[in-house]
Design a protein around this motif. Structure first.
Motif, short mmCIF file in Angstrom:
data_model
loop_
_atom_site.label_atom_id
_atom_site.label_comp_id
_atom_site.label_asym_id
_atom_site.label_seq_id
_atom_site.Cartn_x
_atom_site.Cartn_y
_atom_site.Cartn_z
N VAL A 1 5.24 -7.20 -10.35
CA VAL A 1 3.93 -6.62 -10.02
C VAL A 1 2.90 -7.34 -10.93
CG1 VAL A 1 2.50 -4.60 -10.17
CG2 VAL A 1 4.89 -4.28 -9.47
N VAL A 2 1.87 -7.99 -10.27
CA VAL A 2 0.89 -8.70 -10.95
C VAL A 2 -0.48 -7.99 -10.97
CG1 VAL A 2 1.83 -10.92 -10.41
CG2 VAL A 2 0.23 -9.87 -9.01
N GLU A 3 -0.61 -6.83 -10.27
CA GLU A 3 -1.89 -6.04 -10.41
C GLU A 3 -1.66 -4.58 -9.66
OE1 GLU A 3 -5.88 -6.16 -7.50
OE2 GLU A 3 -5.07 -8.09 -8.25
N GLY A 4 -2.22 -3.59 -10.25
CA GLY A 4 -2.19 -2.57 -9.67
C GLY A 4 -1.03 -1.46 -10.36
N ARG A 5 -0.85 -0.15 -9.95
CA ARG A 5 0.02 0.81 -10.44
C ARG A 5 0.48 1.54 -9.27
NH1 ARG A 5 0.89 2.38 -15.71
NH2 ARG A 5 1.97 4.52 -16.02
N ALA A 6 1.80 1.74 -9.24
CA ALA A 6 2.33 2.70 -8.28
C ALA A 6 3.65 3.55 -8.65
CB ALA A 6 2.59 1.96 -7.09
N LYS B 1 14.46 10.00 -9.29
CA LYS B 1 12.97 10.07 -10.21
C LYS B 1 12.28 8.91 -9.69
CE LYS B 1 10.87 10.58 -14.53
NZ LYS B 1 10.89 10.69 -15.96
N PRO B 2 11.22 8.88 -9.15
CA PRO B 2 10.56 7.45 -9.08
C PRO B 2 10.18 6.91 -10.12
CG PRO B 2 9.36 9.49 -7.65
CD PRO B 2 10.50 10.12 -8.73
N HIS B 3 10.12 5.52 -9.91
CA HIS B 3 10.04 4.56 -11.02
C HIS B 3 8.46 4.13 -11.03
CE1 HIS B 3 13.94 2.67 -12.15
NE2 HIS B 3 13.94 3.89 -12.31
N VAL B 4 7.68 4.30 -12.17
CA VAL B 4 6.18 3.86 -12.13
C VAL B 4 6.20 2.46 -12.51
CG1 VAL B 4 3.78 4.33 -13.31
CG2 VAL B 4 5.50 6.09 -12.90
N VAL B 5 5.54 1.62 -11.64
CA VAL B 5 5.44 0.09 -11.88
C VAL B 5 4.07 -0.33 -12.21
CG1 VAL B 5 7.51 -0.37 -10.49
CG2 VAL B 5 5.18 -0.53 -9.40
N LEU C 1 10.49 2.02 -1.45
CA LEU C 1 9.28 2.62 -0.91
C LEU C 1 8.18 2.91 -1.98
CD1 LEU C 1 8.01 3.69 1.71
CD2 LEU C 1 8.93 5.84 1.14
N SER C 2 6.96 2.62 -1.65
CA SER C 2 5.89 2.60 -2.60
C SER C 2 5.37 4.13 -2.13
CB SER C 2 4.93 1.61 -2.43
OG SER C 2 3.48 1.92 -3.30
N LEU C 3 5.24 5.02 -3.04
CA LEU C 3 4.68 6.44 -2.82
C LEU C 3 3.20 6.59 -3.05
CD1 LEU C 3 7.51 8.31 -4.67
CD2 LEU C 3 7.59 7.83 -2.25
N ASP C 4 2.69 6.05 -4.01
CA ASP C 4 1.16 5.91 -4.05
C ASP C 4 0.72 4.80 -4.75
OD1 ASP C 4 1.81 6.09 -6.67
OD2 ASP C 4 2.20 8.25 -6.74
N GLY C 5 -0.47 4.56 -4.69
CA GLY C 5 -1.12 3.37 -5.44
C GLY C 5 -1.00 2.24 -4.79
N ARG D 1 1.00 -1.23 0.03
CA ARG D 1 0.21 -0.02 -0.01
C ARG D 1 0.83 1.24 -0.01
NH1 ARG D 1 -2.50 -3.81 3.15
NH2 ARG D 1 -4.70 -4.38 2.59
N PRO D 2 0.11 2.29 -0.30
CA PRO D 2 1.18 3.73 -0.43
C PRO D 2 1.87 3.76 1.08
CG PRO D 2 -1.01 3.94 -1.23
CD PRO D 2 -1.06 2.73 -0.80
N GLY D 3 3.07 4.18 0.95
CA GLY D 3 3.64 4.58 2.17
C GLY D 3 4.56 3.34 2.73
#
Length: 762
Positions: free
Chosen positions: A289-294, A306-310, A321-325, A278-280
């Motif tokens: 990653v099998v589901e979702g986007r963050a 620069k954060p990576h979008v997965v 660290l997951s920042l969002d999503g 989860r975020p944070g």
């Protein structure tokens, strides 16, 4: 076959070997480490290395030898050993606990020493000021200091006595006990002589009389102070490893078969399990990653701000660290198999191994203490023979000074402290050294050879053009090439797959021809994708020559596609140069280090990259084996060569070089062959690693020079009575603090690459 050691321990000889690490408690100086190492190595079939700073024993033993047997051998040497658990070293800070314990004893001893020093000197200097029961007061002030405060030294000395050995604590304990006993005898018998007329602590330090209680207390204060600052410095030096371990998520939310969620300790995760991030939250382990986007902050692992979008299909690294999503991740590796686990093991192994200089210092320390005890006894005897019993106070003072000032603590700390700080500092910057041997080789490097793709370039190539020969369909060429490349892990293959139309990607008989290309069967057709020298054995078709010319002019790479041994098309690949490449090469040039670009790509693409980053010498169109040969040729010319690469095709050259440096996550073969791993993509880690190695060796040389010269100069002065025992105690503590402080300078360099390199070079 069973073998019985001299201690009565049965060991069964067995050919399969295993490597186990043990946390050792009870070590107090380099002589302790040398004694344990000697005890283990005397046991048949065991090979051990013991590091005093990290308190780790690394033992190679037959599979049949149980851990309990090794622990028993250590126990018979007077110490305690427990099997080191994964990550335990990083989460447990024994040095901080020791520092706290030493600090409490230091405070008590200092508060009692100050009035004791004044009172004992005043009462000895002015007998008329003596009051009834003054003896009880003086002894009462000294008692807690020489017993409870000095107990860590007495405890070790008693253990050493039982095992017929001696360490630094033996010298301190013996000195404190002798000073205390002689003082009590002098006080009780009324034989105390006159002392300096100037009362106070300074008088106690410069010219004490036959009442040595303030000497015993003062030595305890100084040694405790040295031990406290030493333990605190070791704790700070080990903070890098603990901070890495702290990145590990303690818990993971696992998705069960029925779709429900359940919290689970991250160390209980298994490969293939799905868990929610989860975020944070930190990602518990490496996976996909099998589901979702963050957006994921990967800066701590790769240095990229620069954060990576997965998204589904993206690989993620444990500890980031997951920042969002909200994403669901399938675990691909757990424990030591993760990138973070590998990093922890690298730092741990680097701090546990020994440099050549350290092994020499340990051998000296192991025999130094018994020699000093003998020298102290000789000093006492010679004083009594030459000066007579009338100078017994001076004789005892000289012997005490010899005992106290010659403690080999600085010698034992000189090398391991510097190595520990350097490896910890490197870990903070994403530079992981596999051992002190790599550091020793790094300081002599005069030539650095760079691979191109994925090393000097971003390693994220893109397809810029696809061409087909007459009679072949362009989309079909792309689809067939993508079908074969889908089974490859090479970045070029990923670019081809991304640019091709979606279709059937099933391939059989897949083979990766390292350094040349890939091949496989798509349906009933045999497809090859790779270099011109491998595929175009009869020349490049006329239909593709315009593509080749355009690629040469732009400096792009080109791969050819053949179907059933007939060339049907070509694909042009572009790869951006890393922003850090030119600054890294410039820094190496300022350090007078030659740089060479070596690549399997065509000479035009290699020359374009070399010109852009400032490299003059280029070796192009070589196979992996030829890369290794080129490295050997450089070495045969008397050069000390470092090879920098990231792929499977770089592994032979990395192994052939004096120093192998793997950049980024790299391929497993490259990581195994490298001596230094720079997990961040920033190429400035290469000059930083080399300058850090030079600074580390300079620090070790200064430490050893100080430790040897200190003892050589101090012992004669103490033996002839020119050093008061209290001054000897202060000098001994100061010598250890000098070594610690000098080593900690490696840790105080700036966090920026440019300032780090500048600091290391000074």
């Amino acid at each position: 076959m069973a073998i019985t050691t001299s201690d009565g321990i049965d060991i069964v000889a067995s050919s399969p070997q295993r490597r186990v690490q043990f946390d050792i408690s009870g070590m107090t100086c380099g002589a302790c480490a040398a004694r344990i190492e000697r005890k283990l190595n005397k046991t048949p079939d065991l090979a051990a290395s013991v590091n005093f700073v990290t308190r780790v024993a690394t033992v190679t033993a037959p599979d049949a030898v149980e851990d309990a047997v090794i622990c028993d051998i250590v126990a018979k040497a007077g110490y305690t050993a427990v099997v080191r658990e994964q990550g335990a070293a990083a989460s447990r800070d024994q040095d901080q606990v020791e520092a706290q314990m030493m600090f409490r004893r230091l405070v008590v001893s200092l508060l009692l020493f100050l009035p004791l020093a004044d009172l004992s000197v005043v009462l000895a200097a002015v007998p008329s000021l003596r009051f009834p029961g003054w003896q009880v007061v003086v002894i009462g002030l000294a008692g807690p200091v020489v017993t409870w405060c000095a107990w860590p030294f007495h405890r070790v000395a008693l253990r050493n006595l039982r095992t017929r050995s001696a360490t630094m604590e033996s010298l301190v304990s013996l000195g404190v006990i002798c000073a205390t006993v002689w003082s009590i005898v002098t006080i009780v018998s009324g034989q105390a002589e006159s002392a300096p007329t100037q009362p106070g602590v300074w008088a106690a330090i410069t010219a004490s009389d036959s009442i040595y209680l303030e000497i015993a207390a003062g030595v305890t204060v100084f040694v405790l102070a040295g031990k406290y600052f030493e333990a605190r410095a070791r704790s700070r030096a080990g903070s890098a490893l603990r901070s890495l371990a702290a990145l590990t998520s303690k818990d993971a939310t696992v998705i069960l078969a029925d779709g429900s969620e359940m919290p689970l300790p991250s160390d209980e995760l298994s490969t293939g399990q799905k868990f929610v991030v989860r975020p944070g939250e930190r990602i518990a382990t490496d996976g996909e990653v099998v589901e979702g986007r963050a957006s994921v902050d990967v800066s701590i692992m790769t240095g990229e701000s620069k954060p990576h979008v997965v998204a589904p299909g993206s690989a993620v690294i444990g500890g980031t660290l997951s920042l969002d999503g909200r994403v669901v991740v399938r675990a691909a590796a757990v424990g030591a198999g993760t990138q973070l686990g590998a990093m922890l093991q690298l730092v741990d192994a680097a701090q546990s191994r020994k440099a050549q200089a350290q092994r020499l210092a340990d051998r000296i320390a192991s025999i130094f203490v018994p020699v000093v005890i003998g020298l102290a006894g000789t000093t006492l005897a010679l004083w009594l023979i030459i000066a007579g019993t009338g100078e017994i106070d001076q004789a005892i003072g000289a012997a005490l000074s010899v005992l106290i000032i010659a403690c080999p603590c600085a010698l034992g700390l000189a090398t391991p402290m510097a190595l520990m700080v350097a490896s910890g500092r490197g870990a903070q910057l994403g530079i992981f050294v596999k051992g002190p041997t790599a550091l020793e080789r790094s300081r002599s490097i005069d030539t650095v050879m760079f691979d191109k793709t994925g090393t000097l370039t971003e390693g994220r190539p893109e397809v810029v053009d696809i061409a087909a020969v007459s009679g072949c369909n362009r989309d079909e060429v792309a689809a067939l090439a993508a079908a074969v490349e889908a089974a490859s892990e090479h970045p070029v293959g990923a670019a081809i797959v991304a640019a091709a139309p979606v279709g059937d990607r099933r391939v059989t008989d897949f083979v990766a021809h390292v350094g040349y290309g890939v091949s496989g069967k798509v349906g009933d057709r045999h497809v090859q994708v790779g270099r011109a020298s491998w595929i175009c054995t009869h020349g490049i078709p006329t239909d593709l020559q315009h593509l080749v010319l355009a690629a040469q002019q732009s400096g792009h790479s080109i791969v050819f596609v053949s179907v059933d041994d007939v060339i049907c098309g070509a694909i042009t690949i572009a790869d951006e140069i890393k922003a850090s490449a030119a600054p890294a090469v410039a820094e190496l040039s300022r350090s007078r280090i030659r740089t060479v670009l070596i690549s399997g790509d065509n000479v035009h693409a290699a020359r374009r990259v070399a010109d852009a980053v400032g490299i003059d010498e280029v070796i192009a169109e070589v196979s992996p084996q030829q890369k290794a040969v080129a490295v050997q040729q450089q070495r045969s010319q008397g050069r000390s060569v470092a090879m920098v690469g990231d792929g499977v095709n770089d592994a032979p050259a990395l192994a052939a070089a004096d120093l192998g440096v793997a950049i980024g996550r790299g391929a497993d073969a490259a990581l195994d062959a490298a001596d230094i791993i720079a997990v961040r993509q920033d190429l400035r880690s290469v000059p930083a690693a080399l300058t850090l190695a030079v600074a580390t060796h300079r620090t070790i040389r200064v430490n050893l020079w100080w430790a040897f010269c200190y003892n050589i100069a101090a012992l004669p002065l103490a033996a002839v009575g020119l050093l008061n025992p209290l001054i000897a105690g202060g000098a001994m503590a100061a010598s250890s603090l000098f070594v610690v402080a000098n080593s900690m300078r490696l840790r105080s360099s700036s966090d920026t690459w440019d300032e780090l390199v500048a600091t290391a070079r000074v």
